[in-house]
Every structure is written in structure tokens, then in C-alpha cells.
Enzyme design. Sequence first.
Site, PDB file in Angstrom:
ATOM      1  N   GLU A 100      40.178  25.606  81.144  1.00 16.62           N
ATOM      2  CA  GLU A 100      39.161  25.636  80.502  1.00 16.62           C
ATOM      3  C   GLU A 100      37.567  27.216  79.646  1.00 16.62           C
ATOM      4  OE1 GLU A 100      37.837  25.409  85.172  1.00 16.62           O
ATOM      5  OE2 GLU A 100      36.708  27.169  84.693  1.00 16.62           O
ATOM      6  N   ALA A 101      38.716  27.821  80.292  1.00 18.15           N
ATOM      7  CA  ALA A 101      38.908  29.576  79.448  1.00 18.15           C
ATOM      8  C   ALA A 101      38.467  29.012  78.117  1.00 18.15           C
ATOM      9  CB  ALA A 101      39.036  30.639  79.543  1.00 18.15           C
TER      10      ALA A 101
END
Lengths: 257, 344
Positions: A53-54
Site C-alpha cells: 500500500e505504501a
Amino acid sequence: MSEPHYTNTHLMAVTAAKLLLDEKSVFVGTGLPMIAAMFAQRTHAPNLLLIFEAGSIGPQVKTLPISVGDSRTGYRAISVSVMHDNMSFSQSGWTDYGFLGGAEIDMYGNLNTTYIGADWDNPKVRLPGSGGGNDVASLSQNFFIIIRQTKRNFVEKVTFITSPGYLTGPGAREAAGLPANGGPLNVITQYGVYGFQPDTKRMYLKSLHPGIDVSEINANSSFEIIIPEHYEMTPEPTVEDVALLRELDPNGMAIGK
Amino acid sequence: MKILQEGEGKLIGWHDPDEQRAWVQKKTRAMVDKRMSISDAVKKYVTDGDVIAMGGFGHIRISMAAIYEMVRQKVRNLTMMGKTGVHDIDVMIGGGIVSEVEVAYCFGHEMRGLSKCGRNAVESGKVKVVSEISNAGHQWRFLGGMMGVPFIPTRTMLGSDTLKKSSAKVVEDPWTKKPICLVPSANPDIAFIHVPRCDIYGNCQYDGYVVEDFEIARAARKLVITTEEIIDNEVIRETPWRTVIPGFFVDAVVEVKYGSHPCNMPGQYYFDEEVISEWLDMSKTDEGLKQWLDKYIYNVKDFDEYLEICGGKEKMEYLYKLEHYQAPLKAPWLDRKLNAGGKK
């Protein structure tokens, strides 16, 4: 009887990994989901596309990261992009699988990671919240859940639907406006692998783990897990499988000693 | 558009886009030397009660130097936009500077488990969770803030209690006629972002791991950059495609080598799990927390002195090696977990 060569955490990780098919994309959460995806990529699914997700896309992660955003997630990646990119292309359909854990789960695969207690304003135990969990459950084409099962956390009704499974049953996700045909495919616990019946969206036993009596499935759940007449037997992890898990998580952060 | 559902969470950080346009019109576009000390930057730009957002990812590339300084100066009643808050929000809560939080992810430390300090604060009512949201939802709130529109339509959170306790609304999409979630835009009052390098005007270069800083930098009303290194403006102009944050968005620039310690700075240093372990352990009780704050913040004059306490040059060399897979991870929290039997 001699000690088996694996723990039930090893069994869960390897079983989870085998569900991830080659040439698919998987959006992974912290811990065992990461290990499962890394293991799959090192064995039967070398072209499994990992998404964090980052921002990391397509890495060949060497050792287990502490965070879904730390620099270990970008090892030999094809891109270290941004959250907006990875969440947006998940929303437009490019993420085949999500992979989540949770604190509580119900028969429809709804997950709670927000709080335990009587009410949200005054929680007995405050948990971290959605993080990317709701996004993975909402936006991936489908997702897997890996969770240790007890009577206490396999509940009739989750305290809080942090991340949507099938909500209240067939058609509920679509009625809420979630992307069509989404939802959880399987749940992996230390007792077995569960699926969701197509017509009821209720959890059923798909595969029983080695050494587990089928009565233990419902003895350790507060809702009824449907036991069909025929179910599979989960294969044991091999000695080589366990060695690979130890190589991927040399400090034992997710898989223990 | 027909409103189908309204989240019950408190709306924080939202401004009418015209009001936001008037705010940014007052800010300078001039190339001026923006360097100052972290102490002055906190004094000048942080106001009690501000809505605050931190760059990076909770424990990756975060401005610890700014957090320690806000605690030292006893800033009060901040509302934190907890978009993946990990070690950042933990120390902010422990340091008593936060009173309200919008939670995407907080009170947890990923592989390290839950944070006792953050949990204690919420469970005792010292810190109030005012709304829930997802990480993408938060990220898109900042996207709306930088775009100058009042909301962003998304398909996340629908049908969940996360949405019910958020400040989002669900409407009928005029095209598909299906329900769609609108997350309100956000323009935080203040943001701190730690970057690998920038020039004296605040033009920032990154080495990946931008996460959502692109949006936060452009959405924030006041923006303070802390940087590992100040570089010459010529370097920026030779490779302008590496600039993620142009300097005109920036109010102040503070040079702080190792400014993300004990957290990860991709390419430069990995987590200092020894220091993080001590935090997790000591911050479990009020007494321990007080001792920790004295040792690492109140009795320390600046960031250099703090680094010395943490092991100085030798420790920083180890963290560089650890980042590059050349040294083994030393994590007391993990040793304790494994020795206690860990999980089966």
C-alpha cells in the site's frame, strides 16, 4: 509420538501461499500475508506481482519487512510508486487478490480490526483501525484471510465491520455500491481452509488440516461453519518448505522460532 | 445528487475550496532562504489546536526531530490525521500533544504488535477518536485538498462501519446510479515532512517511498520540511524531474541529519529496534513514560545530543549496514516475544 517438523504457523503460511496463483497480482498486509506471498513467489508462482500500500510494486522481497511501507518492501521492485497509484489501480481492477488478517471474523468474512467492547466511543480494547484493510477488502477483485481461530474471535456478529466480507449475505456488497463480484475467497486458520458457499455466502470447510479432527472446526467457532459431505485434506508442509520460511523470516517475526 | 448515507464521524481539516484559494493566495512564491532551527519552526508554525498531518508512513521517513521538538515545547490539543500513524503518533500521544485523532491506522506498530501507550490513551479517554477512515480514504482526502475540490468520489469503505464512523457521505452516482462514497477533502493546518535532500528554498528531491507526501505537501496550509541534507539549487535545476515538492509550497526548511531516527529512512538507515523496543516497553506505564520523555526529550538540548544517547556514530553506521542487509537485526521486543514462547 515425535514432534512434527513444522508448527501450525508454518502450515498456515505454506497453505496460504499455495492459494496464490502465478501471474496474478496480490496486495499484501503485514506479517503472514507477506510471508505467504514471498513463499509463493519463491516456489510455484515466480511471476506473482506483489503490491504494497505504501507504493512498492513487483518486488522480489528478500527478508520479511517490519512494515508494509519500509525499504525492505522495495527490494528488486519494478517500481516504488505512491499510495495514490496502488490504491487507484486496485480500484480500477488491477489487483487480483488481497490478503488480510483480522481480530474478529463472522460467517460472511466481515473483519473487525477497530475495537472490542460495548461501544465505539468507549472501547474496552482499541485496535489499530482499517489501515489499508478496508481498501483491500473493498477494491481487490477478491481476497484471502489468514487468522488464528478461537471461539472468541470467530463470532456470530463482529463488533465493528472494519473491512467488508459479504456483509449480510448474497448481493449485499453490490447493493452497498462495492465493485461487482468482490469478496473473500478463502479463510486460512490453524484448523483448516474455509470457502464461502456461492448461494449463501456462508463459510464452509474446504480443507481439513493434518492431525485435526473435524469436530474441532465447530468446537472453536461461535457460528456454525458448514461441514460438507466431502472436503479435502490439507497437505503437510515439507522440510524444504519450512527451511524456505526460515530463510524468508530469519528472525522469526511472523513464523516464530 | 441523492444522499443515501452520512457518516457520523467528526469532519476535520475540511475547508471550502474558495476559502483555501484565498489562504494560498496570501502565501509567497518568492525564492527565499527558508532555513531555520527546528525550535524556531515549531514556535513559528505550530499553533495549539491545529489539525496536523505527518509525511512518510508512520515509522518510515517521518520527522522525528519535529515530533520531539513539539513535545519539548509542550504544544497542546493537536488533532492528528492518523493516516498510518505508528511511532509518530505514539510519541505524540505519549508526549501529551494530541487530543483528537481521525484514525486510518493508529495505536499499532505493525509487526511489533499493538501500542500500549496509544491504547491506554484512548481506552482511558485522554485521547478521543473522532472519526474512522481507511488509508486510501485518507490519502484521497489529501488528494481533494490539493486539487481544490470539496470531495473525491471512491468505491472504498461502502457497506462498512468504518464508513459509518467516518465523515464521508454516500450518494447515488448520477452516471451509474450505484451508491458511491464521497470523502471530504482535507487541508491540514500544518504538516511536517522529512525528505532525503532539498535546497534552501525547500525544493525537495526523493529516492522513492513518497507514499502520500505529494498530496499532503500541496494540501497543507503550513508546511515544514526537515531534511537529511541541504543541496545546492544548481543540483535541483540539473535534475528537476527528481523534485517531488517544489519549494513554493514550503514555509520552512530544517537540516536534521538522521532526523527520522529511530525510524526507517529508505536507502540510508533501517529501524533502530533497540530504541523502539525501549519506547514500547517504557511507555506502557505512566511512570515509565515519564522517565522515557525525560531521558530522550526533556533533558536533551537538541537532536545531536539525542543521537549521542542513542549510540552516536557507531549506531548510525550499524543502521546503515542493517538497511543494506549487511548486519543482523537486533530487536529486543522480538527476543522477548520468542523467549516467551511466541506463537505456536
